[in-house]
Design a protein around this motif. Structure first.
Motif, mmCIF file in Angstrom:
data_model
loop_
_atom_site.group_PDB
_atom_site.id
_atom_site.type_symbol
_atom_site.label_atom_id
_atom_site.label_comp_id
_atom_site.label_asym_id
_atom_site.label_seq_id
_atom_site.Cartn_x
_atom_site.Cartn_y
_atom_site.Cartn_z
ATOM 1 N N SER A 9 0.840 -1.194 0.000
ATOM 2 C CA SER A 9 0.000 0.000 0.000
ATOM 3 C C SER A 9 0.875 1.243 0.000
ATOM 4 O O SER A 9 2.089 1.176 0.245
ATOM 5 C CB SER A 9 -0.928 0.009 1.219
ATOM 6 O OG SER A 9 -0.158 0.014 2.413
ATOM 7 N N ASN A 10 0.278 2.375 -0.284
ATOM 8 C CA ASN A 10 0.997 3.642 -0.247
ATOM 9 C C ASN A 10 1.106 4.112 1.200
ATOM 10 O O ASN A 10 0.108 4.431 1.839
ATOM 11 C CB ASN A 10 0.282 4.692 -1.096
ATOM 12 C CG ASN A 10 0.347 4.370 -2.578
ATOM 13 O OD1 ASN A 10 1.314 3.776 -3.047
ATOM 14 N ND2 ASN A 10 -0.670 4.761 -3.318
ATOM 15 N N ASN A 14 7.166 2.919 3.627
ATOM 16 C CA ASN A 14 7.993 2.410 2.535
ATOM 17 C C ASN A 14 9.268 3.234 2.351
ATOM 18 O O ASN A 14 10.318 2.692 1.964
ATOM 19 C CB ASN A 14 7.193 2.395 1.232
ATOM 20 C CG ASN A 14 6.028 1.432 1.292
ATOM 21 O OD1 ASN A 14 6.105 0.385 1.924
ATOM 22 N ND2 ASN A 14 4.934 1.785 0.637
#
Length: 216
Positions: A9-10, A14
């Motif tokens: 997912s965004n 990350n």
């Protein structure tokens, strides 16, 4: 077992995973520790959305307000030594939580075979509480299994949540063998494989050494 993989997912998580993986950025030990800490903070926030809540009244200087707050009794557990900055990230968010610490280490019989031992446990009672076990690297899952077995000498939690920065797919498969069906596993990333020394590939290397320096 419910698995949440934040790499799918965004999320700003990350960005921090990219930095802890980068072998050049890893040379900055302070930044490496801070990024592990940040991932813990963000993951704790995401986990907080799944807790049980209750409405409480609070008196202000001008009146009374209502706030919806978590009612779970949380115990944060971690495996020494690599888990400490990750644990602190969770504690920064769940600052009223009780805490538990377990030692676990590998003892190699040769270059590719090892046994895992636990020698130390400091934990409150965990009966009917929400146990969040945090471990930055889940390679085989053996250390986590032994840590949970040690923790469960202190009672039976009402809920078990596992949080990892990077897990290997073999560890995920192993977790299914000993975690209850309603357990939840949160990972910043899941890698496919282990090498012959049981390190996660591509992983990031030895998290403990990157955090605190090498050991003899």
């Amino acid at each position: 077992m419910n698995i949440i993989d934040f790499s799918k997912s965004n999320s700003v998580i990350n960005q921090f995973v990219l930095e802890i993986r980068d072998k050049q950025i890893q040379q900055n030990r302070l930044l490496f520790r801070r990024n592990i800490n940040r991932i813990g903070e963000l993951m704790a926030y995401e986990i907080s959305k799944s807790l049980d809540y209750e409405v409480r009244n609070v008196n202000t200087v001008l009146g009374t307000a209502q706030c919806s707050v978590p009612k779970d009794q949380i115990v944060l557990g971690t495996i020494l030594r690599a888990g400490l900055p990750f644990h602190q990230g969770f504690l920064d968010i769940f600052d009223h939580a009780d805490n538990a610490f377990v030692s676990a280490y590998r003892e190699y019989t040769d270059e590719t075979h090892f046994d895992v031992y636990t020698e130390y446990l400091a934990s409150p009672r965990i009966d009917d509480k929400t146990l969040i076990m945090v471990d930055p690297m889940l390679a085989t899952g053996t250390s986590l299994q032994l840590a949970l077995e040690a923790m469960q000498t202190k009672g039976k939690p009402s809920r078990i949540i596992i949080a990892a920065v990077i897990a290997a797919q073999p560890a995920i498969e192993n977790l299914k063998n000993f975690l209850p069906d309603d357990a939840e596993v949160y990972c910043a990333a899941i890698d496919d494989q282990l090498n012959e020394h049981y390190y996660i590939v591509p992983g990031l290397g030895d998290a403990g050494d990157l955090l605190y320096g090498g050991k003899d």
